[in-house]
Every structure is written in C-alpha cells, then in structure tokens.
Write a protein that holds these residues in place. Structure first.
Motif, PDB file in Angstrom:
ATOM      1  N   TYR A 123       0.816  -1.209   0.000  1.00  0.00           N
ATOM      2  CA  TYR A 123       0.000   0.000   0.000  1.00  0.00           C
ATOM      3  C   TYR A 123       0.855   1.267   0.000  1.00  0.00           C
ATOM      4  O   TYR A 123       0.480   2.277  -0.603  1.00  0.00           O
ATOM      5  CB  TYR A 123      -0.959  -0.005   1.190  1.00  0.00           C
ATOM      6  CG  TYR A 123      -2.250  -0.725   0.886  1.00  0.00           C
ATOM      7  CD1 TYR A 123      -3.313  -0.066   0.299  1.00  0.00           C
ATOM      8  CD2 TYR A 123      -2.391  -2.089   1.155  1.00  0.00           C
ATOM      9  CE1 TYR A 123      -4.494  -0.723  -0.003  1.00  0.00           C
ATOM     10  CE2 TYR A 123      -3.562  -2.758   0.857  1.00  0.00           C
ATOM     11  CZ  TYR A 123      -4.609  -2.073   0.273  1.00  0.00           C
ATOM     12  OH  TYR A 123      -5.774  -2.740  -0.040  1.00  0.00           O
ATOM     13  N   ASP A 173       2.015   1.551  -3.516  1.00  0.00           N
ATOM     14  CA  ASP A 173       0.893   1.991  -4.341  1.00  0.00           C
ATOM     15  C   ASP A 173       0.626   3.484  -4.151  1.00  0.00           C
ATOM     16  O   ASP A 173       0.350   4.201  -5.119  1.00  0.00           O
ATOM     17  CB  ASP A 173      -0.342   1.173  -3.982  1.00  0.00           C
ATOM     18  CG  ASP A 173      -1.524   1.467  -4.888  1.00  0.00           C
ATOM     19  OD1 ASP A 173      -1.328   1.557  -6.112  1.00  0.00           O
ATOM     20  OD2 ASP A 173      -2.657   1.612  -4.383  1.00  0.00           O
ATOM     21  N   MET A 174       0.705   3.966  -2.913  1.00  0.00           N
ATOM     22  CA  MET A 174       0.466   5.376  -2.655  1.00  0.00           C
ATOM     23  C   MET A 174       1.523   6.244  -3.333  1.00  0.00           C
ATOM     24  O   MET A 174       1.208   7.283  -3.939  1.00  0.00           O
ATOM     25  CB  MET A 174       0.441   5.651  -1.151  1.00  0.00           C
ATOM     26  CG  MET A 174       0.093   7.097  -0.800  1.00  0.00           C
ATOM     27  SD  MET A 174      -0.096   7.365   0.983  1.00  0.00           S
ATOM     28  CE  MET A 174       1.608   7.138   1.526  1.00  0.00           C
ATOM     29  N   CYS A 219       0.723   6.389  -6.968  1.00  0.00           N
ATOM     30  CA  CYS A 219      -0.398   7.299  -7.244  1.00  0.00           C
ATOM     31  C   CYS A 219       0.035   8.760  -7.180  1.00  0.00           C
ATOM     32  O   CYS A 219      -0.478   9.602  -7.927  1.00  0.00           O
ATOM     33  CB  CYS A 219      -1.537   7.039  -6.265  1.00  0.00           C
ATOM     34  SG  CYS A 219      -2.390   5.465  -6.506  1.00  0.00           S
ATOM     35  N   LEU A 275      -5.582   7.849  -5.329  1.00  0.00           N
ATOM     36  CA  LEU A 275      -4.690   8.313  -4.270  1.00  0.00           C
ATOM     37  C   LEU A 275      -5.391   8.261  -2.922  1.00  0.00           C
ATOM     38  O   LEU A 275      -4.796   7.831  -1.920  1.00  0.00           O
ATOM     39  CB  LEU A 275      -4.219   9.746  -4.563  1.00  0.00           C
ATOM     40  CG  LEU A 275      -3.301  10.379  -3.495  1.00  0.00           C
ATOM     41  CD1 LEU A 275      -2.057   9.524  -3.260  1.00  0.00           C
ATOM     42  CD2 LEU A 275      -2.918  11.797  -3.909  1.00  0.00           C
ATOM     43  N   ALA A 316      -5.526   4.631  -1.783  1.00  0.00           N
ATOM     44  CA  ALA A 316      -4.236   4.140  -1.284  1.00  0.00           C
ATOM     45  C   ALA A 316      -3.889   4.742   0.078  1.00  0.00           C
ATOM     46  O   ALA A 316      -3.429   4.031   0.982  1.00  0.00           O
ATOM     47  CB  ALA A 316      -3.131   4.466  -2.297  1.00  0.00           C
ATOM     48  N   ALA A 317      -4.124   6.050   0.233  1.00  0.00           N
ATOM     49  CA  ALA A 317      -3.797   6.715   1.499  1.00  0.00           C
ATOM     50  C   ALA A 317      -4.655   6.183   2.645  1.00  0.00           C
ATOM     51  O   ALA A 317      -4.156   5.975   3.763  1.00  0.00           O
ATOM     52  CB  ALA A 317      -3.981   8.230   1.349  1.00  0.00           C
ATOM     53  N   VAL A 360      -3.162   2.857   3.714  1.00  0.00           N
ATOM     54  CA  VAL A 360      -1.925   2.965   4.489  1.00  0.00           C
ATOM     55  C   VAL A 360      -2.221   3.286   5.952  1.00  0.00           C
ATOM     56  O   VAL A 360      -1.716   2.624   6.871  1.00  0.00           O
ATOM     57  CB  VAL A 360      -0.998   4.040   3.884  1.00  0.00           C
ATOM     58  CG1 VAL A 360       0.159   4.361   4.836  1.00  0.00           C
ATOM     59  CG2 VAL A 360      -0.437   3.569   2.552  1.00  0.00           C
TER      60      VAL A 360
END
Length: 279
Positions: free
Chosen positions: A125, A128-129, A132, A144, A147-148, A151
């Motif tokens: 994650y 991924d963030m 993004c 975004l 993903a955030a 996290v």
C-alpha cells in the motif's frame, strides 16, 4: 557472514525501534514500532519486483510485451504486481474468515499472526500510494485517496485495533484479481475474446457481491456501533476513522459501479459494433 548480518540487523533494530516507538506509541499506533522492519522489507521487495517485471515480461512474453508502448509497458508491470498482491491478500483473508477470535468479537478480537500478514500488505500500500502520487495526472484523486486510506488503516490494524475489519476491507480485493486480469488481457490485445468477456463478467459479479453485499454491509454496521459507542477496547477515534473510511470506500465503489456497468454493457453486448472504445 550470517552472524555479521544478524549483528548488524540487531544493532539497527535497537537503534531505530525505540525512536519509532517514541514517535508512534503516543498516537496509539504501537504496531509501527513492532513491525516497521517487516513493512520496510515488504516495500523494498515490492519495489524490486516492479523493477524486475519488465525484464521478466520481455523474456517470457516477447511477442506481447515487445509491441507495447512505453506507457502500456508500465501499465503492464503495475497490473502484474497488483495481481500478485491481490492473490496474496485474498488467500490470507479467506483463511481468516472463520477465525473465532476475530469473528467472535469484532471490536476486541486480535491475532498476532494476522498483524504480520497486514504488515506485509502495508509494504504494497505504501508502494501503491507513492505510485499514485508520482502518476497523479494519470490516476487522479480517487486512487490516491484509496491508497492513502489503506496505508493509515493498516497502521491502525497492525496496532491491534478493530482487526476483524481488515477482513472486511481486504476481501474486496477478490474483484481486483479479475480487474487486473482484464487489464492484462486488454493490453495483450485479447479484448474481443470469450476469455476477456467471461473474466469481465466474473469481475462485475464479484465487485457487486463483495463490495456491496459484504463490505458496505459491515461498514454500515460499524457506523452504527461506533455511533452507539460500542467500540470495545479500540481507541474511539480509530473506530471513527475506520467507519468513515468504510463509508468513503462505499462512495468510491458507487462511482466506479456506474463506470463498470457501462463497460459491462459494451463489453458483453456491444463489443462487435463499438470495438474497444469503452473497455
């Protein structure tokens, strides 16, 4: 050599862990200090895989990968890595669905082994963030935000709070397995095949069934319990965040559902006349 590496790791752990605990423990995020090394290694492994995939794809599928544009090659590698991650997530979540400790008390249940799995997932994650953020113009705000949220939620879950809801919010990755297969088939030029259509139909069914029939339902229950103050041992602001996250994910899913229904119509019924325009 192994002794030297172990000694170096222990020295690093004894230096960094107290600092991490000092920063995150007052925030009730004790899992960061406990599992930071697993998260860091997982992030490094995901980055290494993302760097290796172009070379493996070129070696194993030269006819398919070789004809892709540079942008499509990046999309191919991202989809392969996301597919591997989703399969990993679904396997361990399905294994925990019948866990009596978690399902018996959704607010208080805690499992140490699950925390290790979630720490590994956290590495993805974070990767991924960052992806993004770097490609914000291509992905836009929704990915975004997704993903955030993931996290921060995993920081909470690895700290022992509301761990049952890790199953609720990770099981929807089931549909993402078929979504990434769809991306790969499309990039490979197979978007008019029966396999592509069958996969897209399965994706649509799992998206609706899991994300609305399971995720949204449990999100609503969590909102009600949080509103009533029934959060057990969980830190109340974290319960509020997870409940809000569930509602946010449901809102994103509703937005995506409209796009999916349109794509499903053209994929299954209009593909011959419209080609790949909306796929």
């Amino acid at each position: 050599m192994a002794d030297v590496l172990l000694a170096g790791y222990n020295a690093l752990d004894h230096t960094i862990s107290p600092l991490v605990h000092r920063v995150f423990d007052p925030l009730h995020l004790t899992g960061v200090g406990k599992y930071w090394h697993i998260m860091l290694v997982s992030l490094a492994v995901h980055h290494l895989i993302s760097r290796t995939l172009p070379h493996l794809s070129k070696l194993m599928l030269p006819g398919v990968y070789g004809r892709l544009s540079s942008q499509d090659k990046r999309a191919w590698s991202v989809s392969v890595l996301c597919l591997l991650h989703c399969v990993f997530d679904v396997c361990f979540v399905v294994a925990y669905l019948g866990n009596a400790t978690l399902s018996g008390d959704k607010m208080r249940g805690r499992d140490g082994n699950l925390e290790i799995y979630l720490s590994i997932t956290q590495g993805y994650y974070i990767w991924d963030m960052v992806l993004c953020i770097k490609n914000y113009k291509d992905y836009g705000p929704m990915y975004l935000v997704h993903a955030a949220l993931g996290v921060y939620a995993l920081l909470i879950l690895t700290s022992g709070h509301l761990q049952y809801y890790s199953l609720v919010y990770i099981l929807p990755e089931t549909s993402s397995v078929f979504l990434n297969i769809r991306h790969l088939l499309k990039l490979a030029g197979k978007s008019n095949t029966a396999l592509y259509k069958a996969n897209f139909l399965i994706f649509s069914i799992t998206f609706i069934g899991v994300r609305f029939g399971f995720e949204a339902y449990h999100s609503l229950l969590l909102v009600v319990m949080t509103y009533n103050g029934d959060t057990g041992l969980a830190y109340y602001p974290f319960a509020c965040f997870i409940a809000l996250m569930g509602m946010t994910l449901t809102a994103l899913n509703i937005i995506w559902l409209r796009q999916i229904m349109t794509a499903t119509y053209y994929t299954l019924f209009k593909s011959n006349s419209k080609g790949n325009k909306t796929q």
